[in-house]
Design a protein around this motif. Structure first.
Motif, PDB file in Angstrom:
ATOM      1  N   ASN A   1      28.194  34.147  47.442  1.00 19.42           N
ATOM      2  CA  ASN A   1      28.477  35.411  48.127  1.00 19.42           C
ATOM      3  C   ASN A   1      29.715  35.991  47.451  1.00 19.42           C
ATOM      4  O   ASN A   1      30.678  35.267  47.186  1.00 19.42           O
ATOM      5  CB  ASN A   1      28.776  35.178  49.607  1.00 19.42           C
ATOM      6  CG  ASN A   1      27.544  34.763  50.378  1.00 19.42           C
ATOM      7  OD1 ASN A   1      26.418  34.971  49.949  1.00 19.42           O
ATOM      8  ND2 ASN A   1      27.761  34.155  51.530  1.00 19.42           N
TER       9      ASN A   1
ATOM     10  N   TYR B   1      32.676  39.201  47.225  1.00 20.36           N
ATOM     11  CA  TYR B   1      33.385  40.159  48.073  1.00 20.36           C
ATOM     12  C   TYR B   1      34.383  40.969  47.253  1.00 20.36           C
ATOM     13  O   TYR B   1      35.017  40.454  46.326  1.00 20.36           O
ATOM     14  CB  TYR B   1      34.189  39.432  49.168  1.00 20.36           C
ATOM     15  CG  TYR B   1      33.414  38.455  50.005  1.00 20.36           C
ATOM     16  CD1 TYR B   1      33.226  37.145  49.583  1.00 20.36           C
ATOM     17  CD2 TYR B   1      32.899  38.826  51.242  1.00 20.36           C
ATOM     18  CE1 TYR B   1      32.524  36.235  50.347  1.00 20.36           C
ATOM     19  CE2 TYR B   1      32.204  37.913  52.030  1.00 20.36           C
ATOM     20  CZ  TYR B   1      32.019  36.629  51.578  1.00 20.36           C
ATOM     21  OH  TYR B   1      31.331  35.731  52.353  1.00 20.36           O
TER      22      TYR B   1
ATOM     23  N   TYR C   1      37.789  43.156  48.361  1.00 20.35           N
ATOM     24  CA  TYR C   1      38.709  43.546  49.418  1.00 20.35           C
ATOM     25  C   TYR C   1      39.770  44.474  48.836  1.00 20.35           C
ATOM     26  O   TYR C   1      40.083  44.409  47.656  1.00 20.35           O
ATOM     27  CB  TYR C   1      39.441  42.325  50.000  1.00 20.35           C
ATOM     28  CG  TYR C   1      38.587  41.387  50.813  1.00 20.35           C
ATOM     29  CD1 TYR C   1      37.932  40.317  50.206  1.00 20.35           C
ATOM     30  CD2 TYR C   1      38.465  41.533  52.192  1.00 20.35           C
ATOM     31  CE1 TYR C   1      37.167  39.428  50.956  1.00 20.35           C
ATOM     32  CE2 TYR C   1      37.698  40.648  52.946  1.00 20.35           C
ATOM     33  CZ  TYR C   1      37.058  39.600  52.316  1.00 20.35           C
ATOM     34  OH  TYR C   1      36.305  38.725  53.056  1.00 20.35           O
TER      35      TYR C   1
ATOM     36  N   LEU D   1      43.761  42.529  54.714  1.00 21.88           N
ATOM     37  CA  LEU D   1      42.684  42.805  53.771  1.00 21.88           C
ATOM     38  C   LEU D   1      41.568  43.583  54.449  1.00 21.88           C
ATOM     39  O   LEU D   1      41.123  43.228  55.539  1.00 21.88           O
ATOM     40  CB  LEU D   1      42.112  41.493  53.228  1.00 21.88           C
ATOM     41  CG  LEU D   1      42.882  40.844  52.098  1.00 21.88           C
ATOM     42  CD1 LEU D   1      44.165  40.241  52.597  1.00 21.88           C
ATOM     43  CD2 LEU D   1      42.023  39.787  51.425  1.00 21.88           C
TER      44      LEU D   1
ATOM     45  N   LEU E   1      41.136  42.782  45.584  1.00 17.40           N
ATOM     46  CA  LEU E   1      40.889  41.358  45.444  1.00 17.40           C
ATOM     47  C   LEU E   1      39.401  41.072  45.460  1.00 17.40           C
ATOM     48  O   LEU E   1      38.671  41.554  46.326  1.00 17.40           O
ATOM     49  CB  LEU E   1      41.556  40.585  46.594  1.00 17.40           C
ATOM     50  CG  LEU E   1      43.074  40.506  46.529  1.00 17.40           C
ATOM     51  CD1 LEU E   1      43.641  40.254  47.915  1.00 17.40           C
ATOM     52  CD2 LEU E   1      43.495  39.405  45.573  1.00 17.40           C
TER      53      LEU E   1
ATOM     54  N   GLU F   1      34.400  29.045  53.195  1.00 12.33           N
ATOM     55  CA  GLU F   1      35.717  29.069  52.570  1.00 12.33           C
ATOM     56  C   GLU F   1      35.645  29.970  51.351  1.00 12.33           C
ATOM     57  O   GLU F   1      34.734  29.861  50.535  1.00 12.33           O
ATOM     58  CB  GLU F   1      36.121  27.663  52.153  1.00 12.33           C
ATOM     59  CG  GLU F   1      37.387  27.619  51.312  1.00 12.33           C
ATOM     60  CD  GLU F   1      37.670  26.213  50.799  1.00 12.33           C
ATOM     61  OE1 GLU F   1      36.999  25.271  51.267  1.00 12.33           O
ATOM     62  OE2 GLU F   1      38.551  26.066  49.931  1.00 12.33           O
ATOM     63  N   ALA F   2      36.588  30.896  51.224  1.00 12.17           N
ATOM     64  CA  ALA F   2      36.569  31.870  50.142  1.00 12.17           C
ATOM     65  C   ALA F   2      37.609  31.535  49.094  1.00 12.17           C
ATOM     66  O   ALA F   2      38.693  31.039  49.399  1.00 12.17           O
ATOM     67  CB  ALA F   2      36.825  33.271  50.683  1.00 12.17           C
TER      68      ALA F   2
ATOM     69  N   PHE G   1      39.706  33.266  45.938  1.00  9.95           N
ATOM     70  CA  PHE G   1      40.115  34.595  45.513  1.00  9.95           C
ATOM     71  C   PHE G   1      40.550  34.629  44.057  1.00  9.95           C
ATOM     72  O   PHE G   1      41.118  33.672  43.523  1.00  9.95           O
ATOM     73  CB  PHE G   1      41.286  35.082  46.380  1.00  9.95           C
ATOM     74  CG  PHE G   1      40.875  35.552  47.736  1.00  9.95           C
ATOM     75  CD1 PHE G   1      40.634  34.645  48.754  1.00  9.95           C
ATOM     76  CD2 PHE G   1      40.716  36.904  47.996  1.00  9.95           C
ATOM     77  CE1 PHE G   1      40.237  35.078  50.009  1.00  9.95           C
ATOM     78  CE2 PHE G   1      40.321  37.341  49.252  1.00  9.95           C
ATOM     79  CZ  PHE G   1      40.082  36.430  50.257  1.00  9.95           C
ATOM     80  N   GLY G   2      40.301  35.791  43.441  1.00 12.34           N
ATOM     81  CA  GLY G   2      40.898  36.081  42.158  1.00 12.34           C
ATOM     82  C   GLY G   2      42.356  36.464  42.356  1.00 12.34           C
ATOM     83  O   GLY G   2      42.857  36.525  43.482  1.00 12.34           O
ATOM     84  N   GLN G   3      43.028  36.707  41.257  1.00  7.78           N
ATOM     85  CA  GLN G   3      44.458  36.995  41.315  1.00  7.78           C
ATOM     86  C   GLN G   3      44.777  38.442  41.678  1.00  7.78           C
ATOM     87  O   GLN G   3      45.928  38.799  41.864  1.00  7.78           O
ATOM     88  CB  GLN G   3      45.127  36.630  39.989  1.00  7.78           C
ATOM     89  CG  GLN G   3      45.233  35.139  39.769  1.00  7.78           C
ATOM     90  CD  GLN G   3      45.984  34.452  40.909  1.00  7.78           C
ATOM     91  OE1 GLN G   3      47.132  34.737  41.179  1.00  7.78           O
ATOM     92  NE2 GLN G   3      45.312  33.542  41.614  1.00  7.78           N
TER      93      GLN G   3
END
Lengths: 114, 112
Positions: B32, B34, B36, B44, B90, B100-101, B103-105
């Protein structure tokens, strides 16, 4: 729309003290998660608590969940300066596509003073 | 192990210019995905999420669009940027079984 709301918005404590942050949400959840964000960076997952759990520990972190009150708390014990960051709660909501999507609160900005 | 790449880290664009932010995930299949947006000092806001190639759900009406041309690639676009599009964007992914997600930087976008 925001699902979770953290309280307080900002918290300043001395190193060594405990920090408690609260989160309230509106709809039924599958699980609730807490994340940490250092300034200007991405979020890092800290801990996940399922809807059938009441308390969970991970190192210096303790999370509680009260589904009857739709609230959760994150306790950081013996805080350190390196704990300074923003902390967000996130709840998963079943989407129309049949998958779960995470919605985040506005966060608590924690400052730990050395 | 799984990794997520998001670029660029910072971007300054004039009003009316197009936008393309790219996010790729490695080490997992059928994630999945996303996008944000985070306004300064705020939480977010979920913009788009995708459960599969070509499947995009939009959470809020806006000047932006998203596409998923490949399983592990998620692109955020705009044809004409507005000042209000400035913010911290993001990208994140989660597995279908565990929400649980990761994230990129993030990309700091400033529209001038």
């Amino acid at each position: 729309s925001q699902q979770g709301e953290e309280d307080p918005q900002a918290l300043s404590i001395q190193e060594g003290e405990n920090a408690t942050m609260n989160c309230s949400y509106k709809t039924s959840i599958n699980n609730l998660q807490w994340y940490r964000q250092n300034s200007g960076r991405g979020l890092v997952h800290l801990i996940l608590i399922r809807s059938n759990e009441r308390e969970k520990h991970s190192g210096r972190l303790r999370v509680t969940l009260d589904t009857s009150k739709k609230s959760s708390s994150l306790l950081i014990t013996a805080s350190r300066a390196a704990d300074t960051a923003s902390y967000f709660c996130a709840t998963d909501v079943l989407s129309g596509a049949g998958s779960y999507q995470l919605t985040f609160g506005k966060g608590t900005k924690l400052s730990v003073i050395p | 192990s799984q990794t997520i790449h998001q670029w660029p880290a910072t971007l300054v664009q004039p009003v009316g210019s197009p936008l393309s932010l790219e996010c790729t995930v490695e080490g997992t299949s059928n994630p999945n995905l996303y996008w944000y947006r985070q306004a300064a000092g705020r939480g977010l806001q979920l913009l788009f999420y995708s459960v599969g190639i070509g499947q995009i759900s939009s959470e809020v009406p806006q000047n932006l669009s998203a596409s998923r041309p490949q399983d592990r690639q998620f692109i955020l676009s705009s044809k004409k940027l507005l000042l209000s599009d400035s913010g911290f964007y993001l990208c994140a992914w989660s597995s279908r079984r565990n929400t649980e997600a990761f994230f990129g930087q993030g990309t700091r976008l400033t529209v001038v």
